[in-house]
Design an enzyme around this catalytic site. Sequence first.
Site, short mmCIF file in Angstrom:
data_model
loop_
_atom_site.label_atom_id
_atom_site.label_comp_id
_atom_site.label_asym_id
_atom_site.label_seq_id
_atom_site.Cartn_x
_atom_site.Cartn_y
_atom_site.Cartn_z
N ASP A 103 106.25 -2.85 138.55
CA ASP A 103 106.28 -4.22 138.04
C ASP A 103 105.58 -5.12 139.04
O ASP A 103 106.10 -5.36 140.13
CB ASP A 103 107.74 -4.63 137.83
CG ASP A 103 107.91 -6.01 137.22
OD1 ASP A 103 106.90 -6.69 136.98
OD2 ASP A 103 109.07 -6.39 137.00
N ASP A 105 104.75 -8.61 139.95
CA ASP A 105 105.22 -9.95 139.63
C ASP A 105 104.15 -11.01 139.86
O ASP A 105 103.46 -10.99 140.88
CB ASP A 105 106.45 -10.31 140.49
CG ASP A 105 107.67 -9.49 140.13
OD1 ASP A 105 107.80 -9.11 138.96
OD2 ASP A 105 108.49 -9.23 141.04
N SER A 133 103.71 -8.46 131.16
CA SER A 133 105.17 -8.65 131.14
C SER A 133 105.57 -9.84 130.27
O SER A 133 104.73 -10.61 129.82
CB SER A 133 105.70 -8.83 132.56
OG SER A 133 105.23 -10.05 133.09
N HIS A 140 103.15 -4.57 133.98
CA HIS A 140 103.92 -3.34 134.13
C HIS A 140 102.96 -2.17 134.07
O HIS A 140 102.27 -2.00 133.06
CB HIS A 140 104.95 -3.18 133.00
CG HIS A 140 106.02 -4.20 132.99
ND1 HIS A 140 106.71 -4.52 131.85
CD2 HIS A 140 106.53 -4.98 133.97
CE1 HIS A 140 107.61 -5.46 132.11
NE2 HIS A 140 107.51 -5.75 133.40
N GLU A 162 107.80 -4.34 142.24
CA GLU A 162 109.06 -3.64 142.06
C GLU A 162 108.73 -2.26 141.50
O GLU A 162 107.93 -2.15 140.57
CB GLU A 162 109.98 -4.40 141.12
CG GLU A 162 110.38 -5.77 141.66
CD GLU A 162 111.18 -6.58 140.64
OE1 GLU A 162 112.11 -6.02 140.04
OE2 GLU A 162 110.84 -7.75 140.46
#
Length: 195
Positions: A103, A105, A133, A140, A162
Amino acid sequence: MKTSRCCEHCEGPMPITARRHARFCEPRCRAAAARRRRTVPAELTRRPRWIRHTARKVPLTIGGATASSTDPSTWSRYSEAAASGKGAGLGFVLNGDGVVCLDLDHCLDEHGEPAGWARTILDAAGPTWVEVSRSGDGLHLWGYGTLPHGRRITVGGGGSVELYGTGRYIAVTGRTFGDTPQRLGELQHVIDSLL
């Protein structure tokens, strides 16, 4: 007569009569692009690990009860979850079987272009499915790898990534980023380089 702009789907020239902000040369291309962009790879849809989620990302069963990313009895098939109107969207549960999600961000600018640090990760990942996302400014990366524990790391350039492989669900939009393939690729080399 045609202009120099191109259709985002077929890459053919746009008609001169097309509006200034038009992205597709005709309705057929607009529909085809929408179908392509909202497609989730079969490698995910054939696994019965789908849930719904609230706007605040609380996991839900297809009936609207609270779900759990560690309780398979609260998961469903993709077709059932997609047909449910509960909550705000779909989620896929990672259970340690080798499917992972990275992920990235807040990595897209207002034009949908990735920041330099995100572009480096995308280039290293190679051909694998990437979706935008829920926020609209993150990505993602879906693929295969081994990741026993989730991690959040800061990368050069101020980015945050992440990494998840088990005990977690990921909100799935199905909004394919760019021309990434509708299949999962090998991401272990990316995971190893980030960790």
